[in-house]
Design a protein around this motif. Sequence first.
Motif, PDB file in Angstrom:
ATOM      1  N   LYS A  86      42.434  41.115  39.868  1.00  0.00           N
ATOM      2  CA  LYS A  86      42.758  42.417  40.461  1.00  0.00           C
ATOM      3  C   LYS A  86      43.413  43.328  39.436  1.00  0.00           C
ATOM      4  N   ARG A  89      40.833  44.717  36.980  1.00  0.00           N
ATOM      5  CA  ARG A  89      39.695  45.439  37.540  1.00  0.00           C
ATOM      6  C   ARG A  89      39.441  46.798  36.889  1.00  0.00           C
ATOM      7  N   THR A 169      33.814  42.234  43.197  1.00  0.00           N
ATOM      8  CA  THR A 169      35.266  42.401  43.280  1.00  0.00           C
ATOM      9  C   THR A 169      35.713  43.437  44.309  1.00  0.00           C
ATOM     10  N   ASP A 170      34.791  44.027  45.074  1.00  0.00           N
ATOM     11  CA  ASP A 170      35.193  45.071  46.019  1.00  0.00           C
ATOM     12  C   ASP A 170      36.118  44.534  47.106  1.00  0.00           C
ATOM     13  N   SER A 173      40.048  44.967  47.189  1.00  0.00           N
ATOM     14  CA  SER A 173      40.721  46.127  47.778  1.00  0.00           C
ATOM     15  C   SER A 173      41.341  45.793  49.140  1.00  0.00           C
ATOM     16  N   ASP A 174      40.866  44.726  49.770  1.00  0.00           N
ATOM     17  CA  ASP A 174      41.394  44.325  51.072  1.00  0.00           C
ATOM     18  C   ASP A 174      42.606  43.405  50.956  1.00  0.00           C
ATOM     19  N   ASP A 176      46.360  42.938  49.805  1.00  0.00           N
ATOM     20  CA  ASP A 176      47.548  43.724  49.460  1.00  0.00           C
ATOM     21  C   ASP A 176      48.414  43.041  48.409  1.00  0.00           C
TER      22      ASP A 176
END
Length: 238
Positions: A86, A89, A169-170, A173-174, A176
């Motif tokens: 993350k 990214r 890797t989208d 985003s979910d 936290d």
Amino acid sequence: MMTSVMVFAAGLGTRMRPLTDDRPKALVQVAGRPLIDHALDQVDGPGAKVVNTHHHPDKLADHLVRRDVTVLREDPTLLETGGGLKNARPHLGPDPVLTMNSDAVWTGPRARATLEAAWRDHMDGLLLVVPAARAVGHKGQDFGIDADGRLTRDGIRDMAYTGAGLLRTDLLSDIDADIFSLWELWRPMLAKGTLRRSSRPPWFGSRRTRPTGRSTSPTSSPESVCLSSRPISSLTSS
């Protein structure tokens, strides 16, 4: 295929002490070369490459100064594999991203070539696995394979994850959290049935490796060596 690459090299290497007392795990030598060099050979090709570091970061950064890679220091806290991905990214190109542990040594077909050849657009993730029954020193069985060829955690788990994969890797985003394992990314893929597997070809083999002195070397003529600090292990497939 334009694949960006994330190589995980920030681990403390506590189970490889005393070799890692004065160096990062990724600079422990196997067959006369640091582990990080073996890993980068496996993922060589077009696309951005990122290596994270934490333990003795200056030594790893100095070693990589002539490499076409971006080095990201995780300081003061280790982000684990998911958090490291993350964090990296913004430096990576478009999906999918090839993820690679730096504590493995391979011969035979490169992990990148094997994964890219097996990738299909309907996948969210593709992991390189081997039969757990042929994994020496690997604790537990990571995955099973369902009737449609998808990875699963249900039923019989008879496959071991080798440390290499291709991931979209989208879904990051979910999440936290900043510190988390790749498992947090894999779980929703497993739930959707979009986490698939690629296996090593039949000629992939291994020999056990023992960490002694300043470097490690195979105990017999190697076809392939896989080295891990969780613990040191060697993997084969049939």
